[in-house]
Design an enzyme around this catalytic site. Sequence first.
Site, PDB file in Angstrom:
ATOM      1  N   SER A  47      53.887  39.355  81.254  1.00  0.00           N
ATOM      2  CA  SER A  47      52.434  39.460  81.406  1.00  0.00           C
ATOM      3  C   SER A  47      51.787  39.136  79.732  1.00  0.00           C
ATOM      4  O   SER A  47      52.385  39.385  78.977  1.00  0.00           O
ATOM      5  CB  SER A  47      51.784  40.522  81.739  1.00  0.00           C
ATOM      6  OG  SER A  47      52.301  40.688  83.265  1.00  0.00           O
ATOM      7  N   SER A  96      54.255  36.711  86.329  1.00  0.00           N
ATOM      8  CA  SER A  96      53.563  37.064  85.178  1.00  0.00           C
ATOM      9  C   SER A  96      51.998  37.280  85.313  1.00  0.00           C
ATOM     10  O   SER A  96      51.488  36.504  85.899  1.00  0.00           O
ATOM     11  CB  SER A  96      53.675  35.553  84.242  1.00  0.00           C
ATOM     12  OG  SER A  96      53.030  36.062  82.901  1.00  0.00           O
ATOM     13  N   ASP A 140      48.473  37.157  83.893  1.00  0.00           N
ATOM     14  CA  ASP A 140      48.019  36.290  82.795  1.00  0.00           C
ATOM     15  C   ASP A 140      46.228  36.404  82.836  1.00  0.00           C
ATOM     16  O   ASP A 140      46.028  35.960  83.910  1.00  0.00           O
ATOM     17  CB  ASP A 140      48.534  35.156  82.751  1.00  0.00           C
ATOM     18  CG  ASP A 140      49.989  34.776  82.873  1.00  0.00           C
ATOM     19  OD1 ASP A 140      50.765  35.683  82.005  1.00  0.00           O
ATOM     20  OD2 ASP A 140      50.589  34.058  83.590  1.00  0.00           O
TER      21      ASP A 140
END
Length: 343
Positions: free
Chosen positions: A228, A266, A268
């Site tokens: 992340s 991930s 983000d």
Amino acid sequence: MATARELGLRIGGLPVGALNAITDVPGVAVGHRTLQGSGLATGVTAVVPHGGDLFRLKTRASVEVINGFGKSAGLMQVAELGTLETPILLTNTFGVAACTEALIRQAIAANPDIGRKTSTVNAVVCECNDGGISDIQALAVTPADAMAALGAAAGGPVPQGAVGAGTGMTAFGFKAGIGTASRLMRIGGQDFTLGALVLANFGAAGDLVLPDGRRPDPRSTPEGDKGSVIVILATDLPLGDRQLQRVARRGGAGLARLGAFWGHGSGDVVLCFTTADPVAHQPQTFTPVTRLDDGRIDLAFRAAAEATQEAVLNALCAAPATPGRNGRHFPALADWLKENPLT
């Protein structure tokens, strides 16, 4: 450890601030609390938008969730109301509750009417998973650690790399962590600053692209992009919350320049706030707003992309090689750059 610029990397064309840090934005402070030893490599990083009472004098803010694989707290209200009313805390995934408690208790201590005679408080905490290096199941971060990071917040140079929330973070197969950078903007005859601070824990090994086109090899087993990244953007440019979201979105351009593609696993997130034109907790019925004309916003877009890109590279360059859990090893990008100089 050296910064990206000290190691010969050049990012973008806009001028940088005196510190090349988010603290180049007047009033913004950063503090860290680092926990290391006994299997731990974790901590808390605090970003404080101004030195006053944020609950009573809120900063305008917005959030861009590029990929929502994450467990942050408080972002929904920021997106809805366009304001920030606590400092921002960064930590590991299982430290969110402890940090949230600390922010709530700090706000109540300064404003005893919270939740009784006035509204509750929206604590903002963002996270990344540092379990590749740290024992995340230890639930090591406590409210006292969060308060220590808040108490350490100050202007001036910002420690980078394996510090605070970045202690156990990795990116692109290398050791990473906290990074920061800034850009100066001259708009309408006035000078403004935009700064970025990142918690870098993303990117598949082998995918990193340097500004000169080189692709560093961390010599580790390729894995999917399942980390992340949290990007905090701060500016003193007067922008409305819609405009702040547009600027936040350009933080994603800085991540993409590095080779990120925002993989399924991930998380983000980009949060952007301005110290200009703050919002009173109890405003007048009609409140004038100062904001930039949309036709002049491109420089802020460029600054967001450049500062984000450089902040991530600083996080990578400032972090030393570190052993991980289960026999893994995360090398230092700084070592790779020294071993592979440009010819």
